[in-house]
Design an enzyme around this catalytic site. Structure first.
Site: not given
Lengths: 143, 287
Positions: B245, B250
């Site tokens: 990410c 994430r």
């Protein structure tokens, strides 16, 4: 630098970490959302601070005596730091003039929260001040 | 309740419910760890007995862009009263991004006994379960860590280069605007610490958020996750897969669900992510 805001910033600079946490939470608790008389949902995306992970919206208006007044909305209920900064800015910029807002040094984010903020967090919090400054420049331009 | 025909997660033991935690709050063999995007959040109130582990200050090396080493991890565990056999139960804000990130770092050090609370802080709060501001100081433990193993679940820049040269799968879990590079082109706005916008060549875009239920931050069902990753994006649980990410938080969330909920055998998290790739000299990007 605006006296009232500078005093708050210095206050934070001179406290230990635990005190800082407590005061920041207290500011976050006193956060007031933008009233419906200023804006209603869904809020315009051009009021949203890019890259702020808490989803902060900013509105700047000129009050009856010609000074700026700021309103905020924080989308993320867990955005404690964002709420704290918005409350500090609202209090610190009370009765200030438009030109002074442009001179705010975004370094106050580090002076308030400390220098070990994550990149995403400091970009987001700095972004709130930059958004206010852009809006104020526009107000000056349009006045 | 699951219907008779609803599929179970591949490893259902690793994901616990808020109700399970409530019933096990007082168990000495459990240590609850809160890990958030906003470190102030813990101090506003946390699950009783929980300690906070902050990814910036606790898990990252302060002088090298890397994680802490074995000794510092042992100190961190000891400080929080975590023993080698303690079951560490993670939760946090942002649908458990940082909880999954901390979970992933614990795995680098071989702490196998770890779980995630499905729905994290959001679900716990929505259910009105107890929060406290009381911080418990636990008796220090004697934790013996393995040396950090960066080979099995962590990918570095050169691994990604090798990966794309050999046509293997990559998933970019950022938003479509970040994937296409649009967000770096907006005038006057700060960028996310990268000089270029776009994605790693060949990467699929499967935003992390597609895997969670908006209302309570829980993971979608096994059937829904299979549909998203296996059917719509043509991935296979045998694939050699790297996820990334912006800085790896994430993608830790996606790494967790692929490995534990869908049973992907060889999935790695590239924590250098876009802040490394997007800034690196000589590395290609796509828009």
């Amino acid at each position: 630098m605006i006296d009232k805001l500078e005093k708050i910033v210095e206050f934070f600079e001179n406290m230990d970490n635990q005190e800082k946490i407590e005061y920041l939470i207290s500011y976050a608790d006193s956060f007031k959302e933008v009233p419906e008389t200023i804006a209603s949902k869904p809020y315009a995306l051009d009021k949203k601070v890019e890259y702020c992970e808490s989803g902060v919206y900013v509105w700047s208006i000129i009050n009856e005596v010609g000074n700026p007044r700021f309103y905020f909305y924080v989308e993320n209920p867990h955005g404690v730091s964002a709420k704290a900064l918005c409350s500090i800015l609202e209090e610190g910029l009370e009765n200030t003039d438009l030109q002074s807002v442009i001179t705010i040094n975004t370094d106050i984010v580090f002076r308030i929260f400390g220098y070990n903020l994550s990149m995403g967090k400091n970009l987001g919090l700095i972004g709130i001040i930059q958004m206010m400054q852009r809006q104020v420049k526009k107000l000056i331009q349009d006045s | 309740m699951k219907s008779k025909n609803e599929k179970e997660y591949f490893n259902k033991e690793v994901l616990v419910t808020t109700d399970w935690l409530l019933q096990n709050l007082d168990k000495k063999e459990i240590r609850i760890v809160e890990s958030n995007e906003d470190p102030l959040l813990y101090s506003t109130g946390h699950i009783p007995g929980a300690v906070q582990i902050d990814w910036t200050n606790d898990l990252n090396n302060q002088l090298v862009r890397d994680y802490i080493g074995k000794e510092d991890f042992e100190k961190l565990m000891s400080k929080n009263g975590i023993s080698n056999d303690t079951t560490v139960v993670f939760y946090g804000d942002k649908s458990n991004w940082w909880a999954c990130y901390a979970f992933w770092v614990f795995k680098l050090f071989g702490h196998t006994n770890a779980k995630i609370i499905n729905g994290g802080r959001l679900k716990w709060e929505k259910e009105g379960k107890p929060l406290t501001r009381e911080v418990i100081v636990y008796q220090e433990s004697d934790y013996k860590s393995e040396t950090r193993n960066d080979n099995d679940i962590r990918a570095f820049r050169d691994d990604v280069v090798f990966h794309i040269k050999n046509g293997m799968s990559l998933i970019d879990v950022r938003s479509p605007e970040e994937y296409t590079g649009k967000r770096l082109h907006m005038p006057e706005y700060p960028n996310e610490g990268a000089l270029r916008g776009g994605h790693i060549p060949g990467a699929l875009n499967v935003p992390w958020a597609k895997a969670v239920n908006d209302l309570d931050g829980t993971f979608k069902s096994a059937d829904e996750l299979e549909k998203l990753y296996l059917v719509e994006n043509h991935l296979n649980s045998d694939d050699d897969l790297i996820v990334y990410c912006r800085i790896g938080e994430r993608s830790s969330h996606t790494w967790f669900l692929l490995k534990y909920l869908l049973g992907f055998k060889n999935v790695k998290n590239y924590d250098g992510s876009w802040t490394e790739w997007g800034n690196s000299v000589g590395l290609p990007i796509q828009k």
